[in-house]
Design an enzyme around this catalytic site. Structure first.
Site, PDB file in Angstrom:
ATOM      1  N   SER A 141       0.857  -1.180   0.000  1.00  0.00           N
ATOM      2  CA  SER A 141       0.000   0.000   0.000  1.00  0.00           C
ATOM      3  C   SER A 141       0.894   1.231   0.000  1.00  0.00           C
ATOM      4  O   SER A 141       2.037   1.169   0.471  1.00  0.00           O
ATOM      5  CB  SER A 141      -0.889   0.016   1.250  1.00  0.00           C
ATOM      6  OG  SER A 141      -1.557   1.257   1.398  1.00  0.00           O
ATOM      7  N   TYR A 154      -2.254  -0.517  10.519  1.00  0.00           N
ATOM      8  CA  TYR A 154      -2.184  -0.836   9.091  1.00  0.00           C
ATOM      9  C   TYR A 154      -0.902  -0.289   8.478  1.00  0.00           C
ATOM     10  O   TYR A 154      -0.180  -0.988   7.757  1.00  0.00           O
ATOM     11  CB  TYR A 154      -3.406  -0.258   8.383  1.00  0.00           C
ATOM     12  CG  TYR A 154      -3.471  -0.549   6.903  1.00  0.00           C
ATOM     13  CD1 TYR A 154      -3.850  -1.800   6.436  1.00  0.00           C
ATOM     14  CD2 TYR A 154      -3.178   0.442   5.964  1.00  0.00           C
ATOM     15  CE1 TYR A 154      -3.924  -2.067   5.075  1.00  0.00           C
ATOM     16  CE2 TYR A 154      -3.247   0.184   4.605  1.00  0.00           C
ATOM     17  CZ  TYR A 154      -3.621  -1.064   4.173  1.00  0.00           C
ATOM     18  OH  TYR A 154      -3.688  -1.327   2.819  1.00  0.00           O
TER      19      TYR A 154
END
Length: 256
Positions: A141, A154
């Site tokens: 990501s 995250y």
């Protein structure tokens, strides 16, 4: 870019039941690879398999189970032989202030986004080394490169995933094995749908307003499509000179 010698290659895609994982599995199948599909939901995997034109193997599993990774690889090897192309897509997201992030949420995120990929890489590497060829791609990501508020767990997990990719790439380059990461921004997937619902619930915005806010985080003004991410995965699998890279697919949000 077509994947060479695709008929002799065995791909394993984690998190293949929907979203990016499904798009990658279908793209690989269209290239003629045999594709093993794993995720927790057998029903979603069956839908992915139905959309794949070439041979598929459905292997439902929970990668958080200590024996889950070995069980998946054992089934693939028994059916087709060693995995030559590993796409690590399974993951989770969540949103909370740091002081409201529980130990359980923190650990779950690290376990699924970082420890499970490590175990898959560890399991795949011996056969790849022995054959002198292999491709590993992790779906990371842009949160692995920059920090954003409310996603500490995250972001930490994706930064760690990039560290794993870079170290593994450096170690395996001389063995004919490439290791790369693809770093999407906000993608039009069920995971983003969940983010939209969370934003709407927390802020009072409508789902449409929340989705538009995510789209506007990217200079292109829209969400990335799963197929656009899959295209970059194919590039990493096809080109033996691309390794140790973390390639952004985010509409220009993070320039690196």
């Amino acid at each position: 870019m077509p994947v060479p010698e695709s008929s002799d290659r065995v791909a394993l895609v984690t998190g293949a039941g929907r979203g990016i994982g499904r798009a990658v599995a279908i793209a690989l199948s269209r290239q003629g690879l045999r594709v093993a599909l794993t995720a927790r939901s057998a029903a979603e995997l069956a839908e992915t398999a139905q959309a794949c034109p070439a041979d598929t193997l459905v292997v439902p599993a929970d990668l958080l189970d200590l024996s889950g990774v070995d069980q998946v690889f054992d089934q693939v090897e028994d059916a087709w032989g060693p995995v030559t192309d590993l796409v690590l897509n399974a993951g989770t997201s969540g949103s909370a202030r740091i002081e409201r992030t529980s130990d359980e949420d923190w650990q779950h995120t690290l376990d699924l986004n970082l420890t499970a990929p490590f175990r898959c890489v560890r399991r795949a590497v011996p056969a790849m080394r022995a054959s002198g060829n292999g491709r590993i791609v992790a779906i990371a990501s842009v949160a692995g490169k920059v920090g954003e508020p409310y996603i500490a767990a995250y972001t930490a997990s994706k930064h760690g995933l990039l560290g794993l990719v870079r170290s593994a790439a450096a170690e395996l380059a001389g063995d004919g094995v490439t290791v790369n990461a693809v770093c999407p921004g906000y993608v039009d997937t069920p995971m983003t749908d969940a983010t939209v619902r969370a934003i709407a619930a927390a802020t009072g915005r409508t789902p449409e307003q929340a989705r538009d806010a995510l789209a506007r985080k990217q200079p292109t003004g829209r969400l990335v499509t799963p197929d656009e991410v899959a295209d970059v995965v194919l590039l990493c699998l096809a080109n033996p000179s691309i390794t140790g890279q973390a390639i952004n697919v985010d509409g220009g949000a993070v320039q690196s």
